[in-house]
Scaffold this motif. Structure first.
Motif, short mmCIF file in Angstrom:
data_model
loop_
_atom_site.label_atom_id
_atom_site.label_comp_id
_atom_site.label_asym_id
_atom_site.label_seq_id
_atom_site.Cartn_x
_atom_site.Cartn_y
_atom_site.Cartn_z
N VAL A 38 2.07 -1.49 4.56
CA VAL A 38 1.90 -0.05 4.03
C VAL A 38 2.11 -0.25 2.42
O VAL A 38 3.10 -0.71 2.06
CB VAL A 38 3.05 0.79 4.61
CG1 VAL A 38 3.10 2.12 3.98
CG2 VAL A 38 2.70 0.91 6.19
N LEU A 39 1.17 0.41 1.95
CA LEU A 39 1.48 0.89 0.48
C LEU A 39 1.85 2.23 0.35
O LEU A 39 1.03 3.29 0.67
CB LEU A 39 0.04 0.80 -0.24
CG LEU A 39 0.28 0.88 -1.75
CD1 LEU A 39 1.32 0.06 -2.64
CD2 LEU A 39 -0.98 0.93 -2.52
N ALA A 40 3.18 2.48 0.14
CA ALA A 40 3.71 3.99 -0.02
C ALA A 40 3.58 4.15 -1.56
O ALA A 40 4.01 3.81 -2.41
CB ALA A 40 5.06 3.94 0.29
N VAL A 41 2.94 5.47 -1.62
CA VAL A 41 2.48 6.06 -3.08
C VAL A 41 3.53 7.46 -3.07
O VAL A 41 3.43 8.15 -1.99
CB VAL A 41 0.96 6.57 -3.08
CG1 VAL A 41 0.79 6.81 -4.43
CG2 VAL A 41 0.28 5.05 -2.56
N ALA A 42 3.96 7.59 -4.36
CA ALA A 42 4.57 8.88 -4.72
C ALA A 42 5.05 8.49 -6.23
O ALA A 42 4.68 7.57 -6.86
CB ALA A 42 5.78 9.11 -3.77
N ARG A 43 5.46 9.59 -6.66
CA ARG A 43 5.90 9.84 -8.17
C ARG A 43 6.98 9.30 -8.29
O ARG A 43 7.78 8.69 -9.58
CB ARG A 43 5.84 11.08 -8.78
CG ARG A 43 4.54 11.96 -8.74
CD ARG A 43 4.41 13.29 -9.24
NE ARG A 43 5.16 14.11 -8.24
CZ ARG A 43 5.56 15.30 -8.44
NH1 ARG A 43 5.20 15.89 -9.51
NH2 ARG A 43 6.32 16.03 -7.46
#
Length: 259
Positions: A38-43
């Motif tokens: 999983v590539l978890a993306v957020a700011r």
């Protein structure tokens, strides 16, 4: 047809946006438990690091408000392997205040950039890997607001309606390649974003946030709101082999209520 369970997604590369909290975090954790890379993306990089420590997810801190950022996310995910799963969960909400004649064009553009433009860009790029590998799962996280209008929420509602329309078109495009595209429409879920919205509503009405949440729960037949993990389980199903026959569906998850 395989049932969903531990390690069934072994080695499959997944992108989950909006993964630092709420539904996105719960989904990233679930996919990791099932063996996905999983590539978890957020700011919020701090929250992403905590998620990575807990689950082993790869992380990428970035704002998805422009096409270049979406391209960078896809390029980063491809370092893990061909993209097999895309969960478009990142969303912007709770910023609007007032009827349409009091809202700004800047607010509209900012909401659309994250809620609709980013899913388009990510889907456009990631679906190419799925097409070439003849397997893929795309899940759009919309909202019950994607089918029901609400006052003082024109940009948010329009973006969530648009996400369902995008999903239905993409479902046709990817179907010949053993890929699916579906949407999940959550009702009230106890997340940080929803908490901020409750506090804002409470302040306007002279209530406490707890009273606002009680009203939301009382509006549902089950007399409660949803937990992020309940939405993640539906997303996990749609990302699995078990959901191979589900395509182009807008799945409402709101405890029997339409809102």
């Amino acid at each position: 047809m395989a049932a969903s369970g531990a390690q069934e997604l072994q080695g499959r590369v997944a992108i989950v946006t909006g993964a630092s909290s709420g539904i996105g975090r719960a989904t990233a954790a679930l996919l990791c438990r099932r063996g996905a890379r999983v590539l978890a993306v957020a700011r919020d990089e701090v929250k992403l690091r905590a998620l990575s420590k807990e689950t082993g997810a790869e992380i990428f801190a970035i704002s998805l408000d422009n096409a270049a950022a979406c391209e960078a996310v896809v390029a980063t995910a491809r370092k893990l392997g061909p993209i097999a799963i895309l969960v478009n969960n990142a969303g912007r909400g709770g910023h609007e205040d007032g009827p349409i004649f009091d809202q700004s064009s800047a607010e509209w553009r900012a909401t659309m950039a994250v809620n609709l433009d980013a899913p388009f860009e990510l889907t456009r790029l990631a679906s190419r890997d799925m097409r070439d590998r003849r397997w893929g799962r795309i899940v759009m996280v919309s909202s019950t607001a994607g089918e029901v209008g609400a006052p003082a929420m024109s940009a948010y509602c329009a973006s969530k309606h648009g996400l369902i329309g995008l999903m239905r078109s993409v479902a046709h495009d990817v179907a010949p390649y053993n890929c699916t595209c579906n949407a999940v429409l959550p009702g009230w879920v106890k997340t940080e974003m929803a908490d901020r919205d409750a506090e804002k509503e409470a302040a306007k009405r002279g209530l406490t946030a707890a009273q606002v949440w009680k009203e939301r729960a009382d509006a549902y037949p089950a007399k409660r709101v949803l937990a992020p993990e309940e939405i993640a389980e539906v997303i996990g199903f749609l990302a699995s082999d078990a959901a191979s026959g589900v395509n182009g569906e807008a799945m409402t998850v709101s405890l029997g209520s339409v809102w």
